[in-house]
Design a protein around this motif. Structure first.
Motif, short mmCIF file in Angstrom:
data_model
loop_
_atom_site.label_atom_id
_atom_site.label_comp_id
_atom_site.label_asym_id
_atom_site.label_seq_id
_atom_site.Cartn_x
_atom_site.Cartn_y
_atom_site.Cartn_z
N LEU A 1 0.56 -1.11 -0.24
CA LEU A 1 -0.06 0.28 0.30
C LEU A 1 0.43 0.97 -0.14
CD1 LEU A 1 -2.61 1.42 0.33
CD2 LEU A 1 -3.01 1.08 2.76
N LEU A 2 1.58 1.29 0.90
CA LEU A 2 2.85 2.49 0.99
C LEU A 2 3.70 2.76 -0.25
CD1 LEU A 2 4.11 1.86 4.83
CD2 LEU A 2 2.85 3.96 3.94
N ALA A 3 3.90 1.64 -0.90
CA ALA A 3 5.15 1.53 -2.57
C ALA A 3 3.71 2.21 -3.74
CB ALA A 3 5.25 0.09 -2.78
N ARG A 4 2.55 1.95 -3.58
CA ARG A 4 2.02 2.17 -4.45
C ARG A 4 1.76 4.01 -3.74
NH1 ARG A 4 -0.70 -1.05 -8.02
NH2 ARG A 4 -0.84 -2.68 -7.61
N LEU A 5 1.75 4.42 -3.39
CA LEU A 5 1.42 5.52 -2.79
C LEU A 5 2.23 6.28 -2.85
CD1 LEU A 5 -1.06 5.65 0.39
CD2 LEU A 5 -1.54 6.08 -1.62
N GLY A 6 3.84 6.32 -3.42
CA GLY A 6 5.32 6.34 -4.25
C GLY A 6 6.45 6.32 -2.71
N ASP A 7 6.03 5.23 -1.35
CA ASP A 7 7.18 5.00 -0.95
C ASP A 7 7.92 4.76 -0.50
OD1 ASP A 7 8.17 4.41 2.03
OD2 ASP A 7 6.93 5.12 3.20
N GLU A 8 9.64 5.30 -1.31
CA GLU A 8 10.27 4.21 -1.97
C GLU A 8 10.41 3.59 -1.04
OE1 GLU A 8 13.50 6.89 -4.14
OE2 GLU A 8 12.40 8.27 -3.97
N ALA A 9 11.03 3.82 0.71
CA ALA A 9 11.64 3.07 1.83
C ALA A 9 10.57 1.42 1.30
CB ALA A 9 11.38 3.26 2.80
N ALA A 10 9.04 2.17 1.17
CA ALA A 10 8.48 0.30 1.47
C ALA A 10 8.55 -0.22 -0.03
CB ALA A 10 6.68 1.04 1.28
N GLU A 11 8.96 0.48 -1.26
CA GLU A 11 9.39 -0.52 -2.44
C GLU A 11 9.74 -1.01 -1.89
OE1 GLU A 11 8.85 0.24 -7.05
OE2 GLU A 11 8.57 2.53 -5.89
N ASP A 12 11.06 -0.48 -1.66
CA ASP A 12 12.79 -1.30 -1.80
C ASP A 12 12.33 -2.72 -1.11
OD1 ASP A 12 14.06 0.83 -3.17
OD2 ASP A 12 15.00 2.14 -1.32
N ARG A 13 11.58 -2.89 0.27
CA ARG A 13 11.45 -3.46 1.73
C ARG A 13 10.35 -4.88 0.39
NH1 ARG A 13 10.58 -0.44 4.99
NH2 ARG A 13 8.33 -0.05 4.40
N SER A 14 9.57 -3.67 -0.53
CA SER A 14 8.94 -5.21 -0.81
C SER A 14 9.08 -5.91 -2.60
CB SER A 14 7.63 -4.82 -1.79
OG SER A 14 6.48 -3.85 -0.39
N THR A 15 10.02 -5.15 -2.95
CA THR A 15 11.44 -5.48 -4.31
C THR A 15 12.90 -6.45 -3.45
OG1 THR A 15 10.97 -3.53 -5.06
CG2 THR A 15 13.36 -4.80 -5.62
N ALA A 16 13.10 -6.49 -2.45
CA ALA A 16 13.67 -7.34 -1.43
C ALA A 16 13.12 -8.11 -1.36
CB ALA A 16 14.24 -6.64 0.26
N ARG A 17 12.05 -8.57 -0.83
CA ARG A 17 11.58 -9.62 -0.20
C ARG A 17 10.88 -10.61 -1.30
NH1 ARG A 17 8.07 -7.37 3.72
NH2 ARG A 17 6.69 -6.05 2.28
N MET A 18 10.36 -9.80 -2.76
CA MET A 18 10.21 -10.88 -4.04
C MET A 18 11.62 -11.08 -3.82
SD MET A 18 7.92 -8.28 -6.14
CE MET A 18 9.04 -7.88 -6.96
N ALA A 19 12.35 -10.71 -4.17
CA ALA A 19 13.98 -11.75 -4.62
C ALA A 19 14.55 -12.35 -3.63
CB ALA A 19 15.11 -10.15 -4.73
#
Length: 129
Positions: free
Chosen positions: A25-43
């Motif tokens: 949700l945060l990543a969709r709102l533009g939170d870069e740190a949340a997007e980084d955590r999501s990307t790291a979790r996927m990888a």
């Protein structure tokens, strides 16, 4: 995302999300740190499943490596294709700044842009989510 709704004694509704759903949700709102955590979790999940000999997603190792290196699936696709931001932006009929915002998670791809990038780069469209 399956949130849990809890009603307090005062009647206030609280929403409980998993960390993964909250980060999404945060990543969709533009939170870069949340997007980084999501990307790291996927990888990490992909690489752990591969190391355990388990079934992995249909995403190949080279794309996971690019995703881990660059953090954005759009950047990974662009780098794989060997084009610059300016070149890809021109193909998408958007400004380079707009594409930069997409790659940084400040803006989101439209469905048409997702399919255009997929067609141009040879990357599956669902890898760009």
């Amino acid at each position: 995302m399956d949130p849990q709704i809890i009603t307090t004694e005062a009647g206030e509704e609280l929403v409980v999300l998993s960390r993964r759903a909250y980060d999404a949700l945060l990543a969709r709102l533009g939170d870069e740190a949340a997007e980084d955590r999501s990307t790291a979790r996927m990888a990490e999940a992909y690489l752990a499943a591969k190391a355990d000999g388990g079934e992995t997603a249909s995403v190949p190792d080279w794309f996971v490596a690019l995703l881990a290196e660059h953090g954005s699936p759009v950047t990974a696709a662009r780098k794989h294709h060997g084009c610059t931001q300016a070149e890809l932006a021109r193909r998408l009929a958007i400004s380079q700044g707009h594409l930069s915002d997409i790659e940084r998670g400040r803006r989101h791809l439209t469905a048409a842009q997702r399919y255009e990038i997929a067609a141009l780069t040879g990357i599956a469209a669902d890898w760009l989510d």
